[in-house]
Design a protein around this motif. Structure first.
Motif, PDB file in Angstrom:
ATOM      1  N   GLY A  96     -25.955  15.051  57.581  1.00  0.00           N
ATOM      2  CA  GLY A  96     -27.130  14.185  57.563  1.00  0.00           C
ATOM      3  C   GLY A  96     -27.931  13.866  56.498  1.00  0.00           C
ATOM      4  O   GLY A  96     -28.899  12.924  56.211  1.00  0.00           O
ATOM      5  N   ALA A  97     -27.506  14.336  55.303  1.00  0.00           N
ATOM      6  CA  ALA A  97     -28.384  14.421  54.068  1.00  0.00           C
ATOM      7  C   ALA A  97     -27.295  13.725  52.933  1.00  0.00           C
ATOM      8  O   ALA A  97     -26.301  13.864  52.798  1.00  0.00           O
ATOM      9  N   PRO A  98     -27.960  12.735  52.136  1.00  0.00           N
ATOM     10  CA  PRO A  98     -27.053  12.206  51.011  1.00  0.00           C
ATOM     11  C   PRO A  98     -26.348  13.160  50.323  1.00  0.00           C
ATOM     12  O   PRO A  98     -26.894  14.187  49.739  1.00  0.00           O
ATOM     13  N   VAL A  99     -25.091  13.039  50.360  1.00  0.00           N
ATOM     14  CA  VAL A  99     -24.125  14.097  49.616  1.00  0.00           C
ATOM     15  C   VAL A  99     -24.668  14.284  47.903  1.00  0.00           C
ATOM     16  O   VAL A  99     -24.658  15.103  47.504  1.00  0.00           O
ATOM     17  N   VAL A 100     -24.895  13.095  47.220  1.00  0.00           N
ATOM     18  CA  VAL A 100     -25.124  12.993  45.779  1.00  0.00           C
ATOM     19  C   VAL A 100     -26.423  13.796  45.619  1.00  0.00           C
ATOM     20  O   VAL A 100     -26.359  14.545  44.543  1.00  0.00           O
ATOM     21  N   SER A 101     -27.447  13.747  46.494  1.00  0.00           N
ATOM     22  CA  SER A 101     -28.588  14.483  46.044  1.00  0.00           C
ATOM     23  C   SER A 101     -28.377  16.104  45.966  1.00  0.00           C
ATOM     24  O   SER A 101     -29.121  16.767  45.304  1.00  0.00           O
ATOM     25  N   TYR A 103     -25.998  17.187  44.207  1.00  0.00           N
ATOM     26  CA  TYR A 103     -25.439  17.586  42.786  1.00  0.00           C
ATOM     27  C   TYR A 103     -26.541  17.385  41.760  1.00  0.00           C
ATOM     28  O   TYR A 103     -26.176  17.192  40.747  1.00  0.00           O
ATOM     29  N   ALA A 104     -27.788  17.165  42.261  1.00  0.00           N
ATOM     30  CA  ALA A 104     -29.071  16.591  41.286  1.00  0.00           C
ATOM     31  C   ALA A 104     -28.994  17.628  40.182  1.00  0.00           C
ATOM     32  O   ALA A 104     -29.068  18.847  40.234  1.00  0.00           O
ATOM     33  N   GLY A 105     -28.952  17.254  38.781  1.00  0.00           N
ATOM     34  CA  GLY A 105     -28.892  18.032  37.701  1.00  0.00           C
ATOM     35  C   GLY A 105     -27.523  18.607  37.281  1.00  0.00           C
ATOM     36  O   GLY A 105     -27.435  19.275  36.099  1.00  0.00           O
ATOM     37  N   LYS A 106     -26.324  18.463  38.068  1.00  0.00           N
ATOM     38  CA  LYS A 106     -25.040  19.027  37.901  1.00  0.00           C
ATOM     39  C   LYS A 106     -24.271  17.935  37.403  1.00  0.00           C
ATOM     40  O   LYS A 106     -23.013  18.608  36.902  1.00  0.00           O
ATOM     41  N   LEU A 107     -24.447  16.710  37.289  1.00  0.00           N
ATOM     42  CA  LEU A 107     -23.551  15.766  36.962  1.00  0.00           C
ATOM     43  C   LEU A 107     -23.416  15.241  35.696  1.00  0.00           C
ATOM     44  O   LEU A 107     -22.812  14.480  35.098  1.00  0.00           O
ATOM     45  N   GLY A 108     -24.494  15.579  34.980  1.00  0.00           N
ATOM     46  CA  GLY A 108     -24.833  15.066  33.507  1.00  0.00           C
ATOM     47  C   GLY A 108     -25.555  13.561  33.484  1.00  0.00           C
ATOM     48  O   GLY A 108     -25.479  12.870  32.614  1.00  0.00           O
ATOM     49  N   GLU A 109     -26.043  13.560  34.776  1.00  0.00           N
ATOM     50  CA  GLU A 109     -26.602  12.041  34.931  1.00  0.00           C
ATOM     51  C   GLU A 109     -27.691  11.913  34.225  1.00  0.00           C
ATOM     52  O   GLU A 109     -28.446  12.632  33.776  1.00  0.00           O
ATOM     53  N   LEU A 110     -28.051  10.452  34.155  1.00  0.00           N
ATOM     54  CA  LEU A 110     -29.352  10.254  33.170  1.00  0.00           C
ATOM     55  C   LEU A 110     -30.410  10.026  34.411  1.00  0.00           C
ATOM     56  O   LEU A 110     -31.582  10.372  33.978  1.00  0.00           O
ATOM     57  N   ASN A 116     -27.231   8.075  44.839  1.00  0.00           N
ATOM     58  CA  ASN A 116     -26.390   7.350  43.663  1.00  0.00           C
ATOM     59  C   ASN A 116     -26.979   8.174  42.426  1.00  0.00           C
ATOM     60  O   ASN A 116     -27.857   8.723  42.408  1.00  0.00           O
ATOM     61  N   PHE A 117     -26.202   8.008  41.377  1.00  0.00           N
ATOM     62  CA  PHE A 117     -26.715   8.497  40.112  1.00  0.00           C
ATOM     63  C   PHE A 117     -26.154   7.323  39.174  1.00  0.00           C
ATOM     64  O   PHE A 117     -25.276   6.587  39.240  1.00  0.00           O
ATOM     65  N   SER A 118     -26.829   7.627  37.877  1.00  0.00           N
ATOM     66  CA  SER A 118     -26.431   6.622  36.727  1.00  0.00           C
ATOM     67  C   SER A 118     -26.190   7.206  35.525  1.00  0.00           C
ATOM     68  O   SER A 118     -26.803   8.681  35.176  1.00  0.00           O
ATOM     69  N   PHE A 119     -25.375   6.859  34.626  1.00  0.00           N
ATOM     70  CA  PHE A 119     -25.317   7.368  33.142  1.00  0.00           C
ATOM     71  C   PHE A 119     -24.882   6.367  32.321  1.00  0.00           C
ATOM     72  O   PHE A 119     -24.813   5.390  32.459  1.00  0.00           O
ATOM     73  N   GLU A 120     -25.138   6.943  30.962  1.00  0.00           N
ATOM     74  CA  GLU A 120     -24.973   5.797  29.930  1.00  0.00           C
ATOM     75  C   GLU A 120     -23.654   5.615  29.498  1.00  0.00           C
ATOM     76  O   GLU A 120     -23.110   4.706  29.253  1.00  0.00           O
ATOM     77  N   ARG A 121     -22.995   7.056  29.060  1.00  0.00           N
ATOM     78  CA  ARG A 121     -21.443   6.854  28.913  1.00  0.00           C
ATOM     79  C   ARG A 121     -20.741   8.085  29.667  1.00  0.00           C
ATOM     80  O   ARG A 121     -21.362   9.025  29.959  1.00  0.00           O
ATOM     81  N   PHE A 122     -19.462   7.684  29.789  1.00  0.00           N
ATOM     82  CA  PHE A 122     -18.885   8.405  30.380  1.00  0.00           C
ATOM     83  C   PHE A 122     -18.691   9.941  29.851  1.00  0.00           C
ATOM     84  O   PHE A 122     -18.786  10.965  30.738  1.00  0.00           O
ATOM     85  N   ASP A 123     -18.913  10.041  28.473  1.00  0.00           N
ATOM     86  CA  ASP A 123     -18.788  11.348  28.050  1.00  0.00           C
ATOM     87  C   ASP A 123     -19.911  12.304  28.194  1.00  0.00           C
ATOM     88  O   ASP A 123     -20.057  13.337  27.917  1.00  0.00           O
ATOM     89  N   ASP A 124     -20.930  11.672  28.800  1.00  0.00           N
ATOM     90  CA  ASP A 124     -22.053  12.368  29.097  1.00  0.00           C
ATOM     91  C   ASP A 124     -21.867  12.972  30.329  1.00  0.00           C
ATOM     92  O   ASP A 124     -22.682  13.979  30.436  1.00  0.00           O
ATOM     93  N   LEU A 125     -21.060  12.663  31.030  1.00  0.00           N
ATOM     94  CA  LEU A 125     -21.044  13.548  32.518  1.00  0.00           C
ATOM     95  C   LEU A 125     -20.192  14.549  32.387  1.00  0.00           C
ATOM     96  O   LEU A 125     -19.591  15.039  31.531  1.00  0.00           O
ATOM     97  N   LYS A 126     -20.626  15.538  33.259  1.00  0.00           N
ATOM     98  CA  LYS A 126     -20.148  16.979  33.377  1.00  0.00           C
ATOM     99  C   LYS A 126     -18.897  16.577  34.563  1.00  0.00           C
ATOM    100  O   LYS A 126     -18.892  16.514  35.638  1.00  0.00           O
ATOM    101  N   GLN A 127     -17.728  16.282  33.849  1.00  0.00           N
ATOM    102  CA  GLN A 127     -16.524  15.476  34.652  1.00  0.00           C
ATOM    103  C   GLN A 127     -16.203  16.480  35.683  1.00  0.00           C
ATOM    104  O   GLN A 127     -15.517  15.859  36.909  1.00  0.00           O
TER     105      GLN A 127
END
Length: 155
Positions: A96-101, A103-110, A116-127
């Protein structure tokens, strides 16, 4: 307001040459982690219709209706160019909770939103973490195709 005027998947990929590499790399990651979610171009929905008007790259597809009874196709995962970053929208929940939340702080997100999450460059992400997220999304959708419908309808 930043607006992508592309009307095909290829035009979308070519819209911002500086970020084409980022979109292509993200695509490869999504396909690797969630191969059942097929890529498509989402045109956006007309004003007054269900869904968001922005154009995006979609992965997987489902149909949902709003209270007025109007319905639309919508991506399970959506990737959208924004003025200064790329946003990834997800339409599934876990317990019942958004799945992305989760992962907060674990994705390399901006930045991080509800699902949802946002990033500037793919290389910033924790792939590795992003890959796990996409695999989880695909698994939830495969096991329960109505999961995103409930999320989008707020139930």
């Amino acid at each position: 307001m930043f607006r992508v005027t592309a009307d095909t998947l290829q035009a979308y990929l070519d819209f911002d040459p500086e970020r084409k590499r980022d979109l292509t790399a993200l695509h490869k990651l999504i396909v690797s982690a969630a191969p059942a979610l097929k890529r498509h171009f989402h045109q956006g929905t007309p004003a007054g219709e269900a869904g968001m008007r922005m154009r995006m790259i979609g992965y997987g597809k489902f149909r949902y209706a709003i209270k007025s009874g109007k319905s639309t196709d919508w991506p399970v995962i959506g990737v959208a160019l924004q003025k200064n970053y790329i946003s990834v929208y997800v339409t599934v929940t876990r317990q019942g909770a958004p799945v992305v939340s989760r992962y907060a702080g674990k994705l390399g997100e901006l930045r991080m939103g509800g699902n949802n999450f946002s990033f500037e460059r793919f290389d910033d992400l924790k792939q590795g973490a992003v890959s796990i997220l996409f695999a989880e999304v695909a698994g939830i959708f495969e096991a329960d195709p109505d999961n995103p419908v409930r999320y989008m309808q707020g139930s």
